[in-house]
Design an enzyme around this catalytic site. Structure first.
Site, PDB file in Angstrom:
ATOM      1  N   ARG A  16      56.278  25.136   7.660  1.00  0.00           N
ATOM      2  CA  ARG A  16      55.283  25.374   6.551  1.00  0.00           C
ATOM      3  C   ARG A  16      53.764  25.657   7.735  1.00  0.00           C
ATOM      4  O   ARG A  16      53.815  25.687   9.105  1.00  0.00           O
ATOM      5  CB  ARG A  16      55.089  23.168   6.216  1.00  0.00           C
ATOM      6  N   ALA A  23      50.152  27.830   6.210  1.00  0.00           N
ATOM      7  CA  ALA A  23      50.248  29.004   5.837  1.00  0.00           C
ATOM      8  C   ALA A  23      50.352  30.215   6.600  1.00  0.00           C
ATOM      9  O   ALA A  23      52.460  30.781   6.015  1.00  0.00           O
ATOM     10  CB  ALA A  23      48.464  29.354   5.348  1.00  0.00           C
ATOM     11  N   GLN A  56      51.867  15.019   7.983  1.00  0.00           N
ATOM     12  CA  GLN A  56      51.593  15.921   8.905  1.00  0.00           C
ATOM     13  C   GLN A  56      50.687  15.330  10.058  1.00  0.00           C
ATOM     14  O   GLN A  56      50.805  15.903  11.382  1.00  0.00           O
ATOM     15  CB  GLN A  56      51.465  17.558   7.822  1.00  0.00           C
ATOM     16  N   ASP A  88      44.673  27.168   3.346  1.00  0.00           N
ATOM     17  CA  ASP A  88      45.852  27.791   2.709  1.00  0.00           C
ATOM     18  C   ASP A  88      45.208  29.112   2.198  1.00  0.00           C
ATOM     19  O   ASP A  88      46.137  30.079   2.312  1.00  0.00           O
ATOM     20  CB  ASP A  88      47.177  26.706   1.961  1.00  0.00           C
TER      21      ASP A  88
HETATM   22  O1  MRU Z   1      52.080  21.675   3.099  1.00  0.00           O
HETATM   23  P1  MRU Z   1      51.284  22.501   4.260  1.00  0.00           P
HETATM   24  O2  MRU Z   1      52.234  20.791   5.325  1.00  0.00           O
HETATM   25  O3  MRU Z   1      52.522  23.931   4.275  1.00  0.00           O
HETATM   26  O4  MRU Z   1      50.144  22.360   4.019  1.00  0.00           O
HETATM   27  C1  MRU Z   1      49.461  23.060   4.911  1.00  0.00           C
HETATM   28  C2  MRU Z   1      48.022  22.957   5.401  1.00  0.00           C
HETATM   29  O5  MRU Z   1      47.920  22.747   3.852  1.00  0.00           O
HETATM   30  C3  MRU Z   1      47.665  22.221   6.750  1.00  0.00           C
HETATM   31  O6  MRU Z   1      46.465  21.695   6.345  1.00  0.00           O
HETATM   32  C4  MRU Z   1      46.903  24.438   7.118  1.00  0.00           C
HETATM   33  O7  MRU Z   1      45.954  23.964   7.080  1.00  0.00           O
HETATM   34  C5  MRU Z   1      47.131  25.329   6.705  1.00  0.00           C
HETATM   35  S1  MRU Z   1      47.779  26.172   7.829  1.00  0.00           S
HETATM   36  C6  MRU Z   1      46.834  26.235   8.746  1.00  0.00           C
END
Ligand code: MRU
Length: 385
Positions: A48, A50, A231, A272
């Site tokens: 997970r 982005a 997370q 994201d």
């Molecule tokens: O649902 P996820 O864990 O994939 O979401 C990830 C995020 O929103 C993170 O905060 C992140 O900033 C983006 S990826 C560096």
């Protein structure tokens, strides 16, 4: 210092990834030998974040292409596009997913074009699209193509591996740029996980903090637990502790109080997807932090590679927001915490308007308001140099 975290990679014809569902209680890997397993891993958050989702999709597409058996280039391309469609349907908010699919699609088009025999009768400059068009007459050479997909497959694997390697290099550059914004002795709040685990390695928001540490600065990181999937508590806390970066875990609803107490000097998160005007989608809860930061006159920074920017979207309201399984809200660590039958709303992301963002840190430099102008000035080559 602990060994560098490499979140996912290609090894012996398989996609290997850290199982992020198991952290921090267990450190184990998932080995995917079929592209459907990579799709499942993206959906269930084994991988997970982005940029990591983008790299996983690129590697997964390459994995899928290894099994394509097709009699013609057109049939190969059809099968390839079907695999891409399945990846595109995994997680709608992460721009890097679609960026990676577009890059793999360009790669296959070039690889298929390169293997076409130079037809004597065709005018030079004829395009691949014309040759692949359903109305184009079948050419005799196409009958033999089914035997020789190996070079195309290898090209796709090489491109996917390159996307992963570039991601780490980009994050290092982004980190160095952003570390200038981290004053010595700062106390920094972060949300979710925008670390090595959310990328192929090094991280975006945590990459900036790693770079600040590498530059010799003392910092202290406050980590939001980040309900509902935690997370922050599970992944960011694990990453920071593994590297000995001083950190304190808080629940999401404590952030405002800490700011009021004067304990937070700046907030930094990943993103994201970023729209053309600088509005940024990130993990649910980010918007509330940006509002709190503004109310307390605290800088709010976003760190993201250029592959997260979606210039086709005019503003953040056009960013698709993923809704996830209600079970993520009704349960915690597999244990039910809410009554059976309760109605649940579970948007995985929210959108922070650009007016609340102090700066967006990228590998091409630090973007500031007016973001629309700063984003428009970015050349496509800025992301690949
Ligand atoms: O649902 P996820 O864990 O994939 O979401 C990830 C995020 O929103 C993170 O905060 C992140 O900033 C983006 S990826 C560096």
């Amino acid at each position: 210092m602990e060994q560098e975290i490499r979140t996912l990679f290609w090894q012996d014809g398989a996609v290997v990834m850290i199982d992020q569902r198991a952290l921090p209680l267990a450190e184990r890997q998932v080995i995917c030998t079929d592209y459907h397993e990579v799709i499942a891993a993206i959906k269930d958050l084994t991988v997970r974040g982005a940029p990591a989702i983008g790299v996983a999709a690129a590697l997964g597409i390459a994995l899928g292409a290894r099994r394509i058996e097709a009699p013609t280039s057109a049939a190969f391309l059809n099968a390839f596009e079907e695999i891409c469609r399945q990846f595109a349907a995994t997680r709608p908010t992460a721009r890097n997913l679609f960026w990676a699919i577009e890059r793999m699609s360009r790669c296959v088009a070039e690889a298929l074009q390169a293997r076409l025999p130079k037809p004597k009768g065709l005018a030079s400059g004829i395009s691949f699209v014309e040759i692949m068009s359903p109305s184009a007459p079948a050419r005799p050479a196409e009958k033999e193509e089914g035997d020789s997909w190996q070079p195309v497959r290898e090209t796709l694997v090489a491109e996917a591996v390159r996307i992963g390697d570039e991601d780490v290099a980009i994050n290092r550059r982004l980190g160095r740029n952003g570390s200038e914004l981290i004053p010595e002795g700062s106390r920094i709040l972060t949300h979710c996980n925008a670390g090595a685990l959310a990328t192929a390695g090094y991280g975006t928001a945590l990459g900036v903090l790693r770079a600040a540490r590498e530059a010799g600065k003392a910092i202290h990181v406050y980590v939001d637990e980040t309900r509902p999937v935690l997370q922050g508590a599970r992944l960011t806390a694990w990453e920071l502790m593994r590297e000995g970066i001083p950190c304190t875990l808080i629940t999401d609803n404590m952030a405002g109080f800490l700011m009021r107490q004067g304990k937070i000097d700046l907030v930094i998160t990943g993103a994201d997807r970023i729209a053309a005007n600088g509005d940024a989608a990130n993990k649910i809860g980010t918007y509330a932090l940006a509002v709190l930061a503004r109310a307390h006159d605290i800088p709010f920074l976003i760190a993201a590679p250029l592959s997260t920017i979606d210039p086709a979207l005019p503003d953040g309201d056009a960013i698709p927001i993923e809704e996830r399984d209600p079970g993520e809200v009704t349960h915690c660590g597999g244990v039910r915490i809410a009554p059976e039958g309760i109605d649940v709303y579970n948007p995985a992301f929210d959108m922070t308007p650009h007016a609340l963002i102090t700066a967006i840190v990228t590998e091409a430099g630090i973007l500031r308001s007016p973001f629309a102008e700063a984003i428009e000035k970015l050349s496509p080559s800025s992301s690949t140099d």
